[in-house]
Design a protein around this motif. Structure first.
Motif, PDB file in Angstrom:
ATOM      1  N   LEU A  43      19.806-104.842   5.785  1.00 22.43           N
ATOM      2  CA  LEU A  43      20.172-105.882   6.745  1.00 22.43           C
ATOM      3  C   LEU A  43      21.689-106.080   6.843  1.00 22.43           C
ATOM      4  O   LEU A  43      22.180-106.648   7.803  1.00 22.43           O
ATOM      5  N   ASN A  44      22.418-105.630   5.818  1.00 20.48           N
ATOM      6  CA  ASN A  44      23.872-105.838   5.734  1.00 20.48           C
ATOM      7  C   ASN A  44      24.539-104.566   5.246  1.00 20.48           C
ATOM      8  O   ASN A  44      24.792-104.417   4.055  1.00 20.48           O
ATOM      9  N   ARG A  63      23.192-114.984   5.566  1.00 21.82           N
ATOM     10  CA  ARG A  63      23.531-114.476   6.905  1.00 21.82           C
ATOM     11  C   ARG A  63      22.288-114.041   7.679  1.00 21.82           C
ATOM     12  O   ARG A  63      22.285-114.046   8.903  1.00 21.82           O
ATOM     13  N   ASN A  64      21.246-113.645   6.958  1.00 22.52           N
ATOM     14  CA  ASN A  64      20.030-113.125   7.582  1.00 22.52           C
ATOM     15  C   ASN A  64      18.816-114.006   7.353  1.00 22.52           C
ATOM     16  O   ASN A  64      17.684-113.550   7.485  1.00 22.52           O
ATOM     17  N   ARG A  83      15.965-114.113  10.031  1.00 19.04           N
ATOM     18  CA  ARG A  83      15.230-112.843  10.100  1.00 19.04           C
ATOM     19  C   ARG A  83      14.325-112.670   8.883  1.00 19.04           C
ATOM     20  O   ARG A  83      13.172-112.245   8.999  1.00 19.04           O
TER      21      ARG A  83
END
Length: 88
Positions: free
Chosen positions: A47-48, A64-65, A68
């Motif tokens: 994801l990052n 940050r996610n 999701r």
């Protein structure tokens, strides 16, 4: 489709890093049942792509996610007796 009547909520924004399992843990609730979710380091890296290493970087990547990841948790959770799920 998910099981009828399954309601998974995430009222508690807390999350922790479990170094022994290499994952970030967070909790959802189906009525009064607490359900534990683990997001492994590899998933957070997917994801990052520019994620650093270490606890702070992994927790920041989770934050940050978060939306999701919570969506993935809702998709994974189907109700029933299981109380721990791994998102990988």
């Amino acid at each position: 489709m998910g099981t009828s009547g399954v309601t998974l909520n995430f009222p508690n924004p807390s999350r922790t890093y479990d170094a022994s399992r290499h994952c970030v843990c967070f909790w959802g609730y189906d009525n009064s049942r607490e359900i534990t979710f683990l997001v492994d380091d590899a998933m957070l890296a997917k994801l990052n792509s520019d994620m650093g290493s270490g606890e702070f970087a992994l927790l920041a990547a989770f934050d940050r996610n978060r939306d999701r990841i919570l969506g993935l948790a809702r998709d994974l959770y189907k109700g029933g007796p299981q109380i721990r799920y791994t998102i990988s």
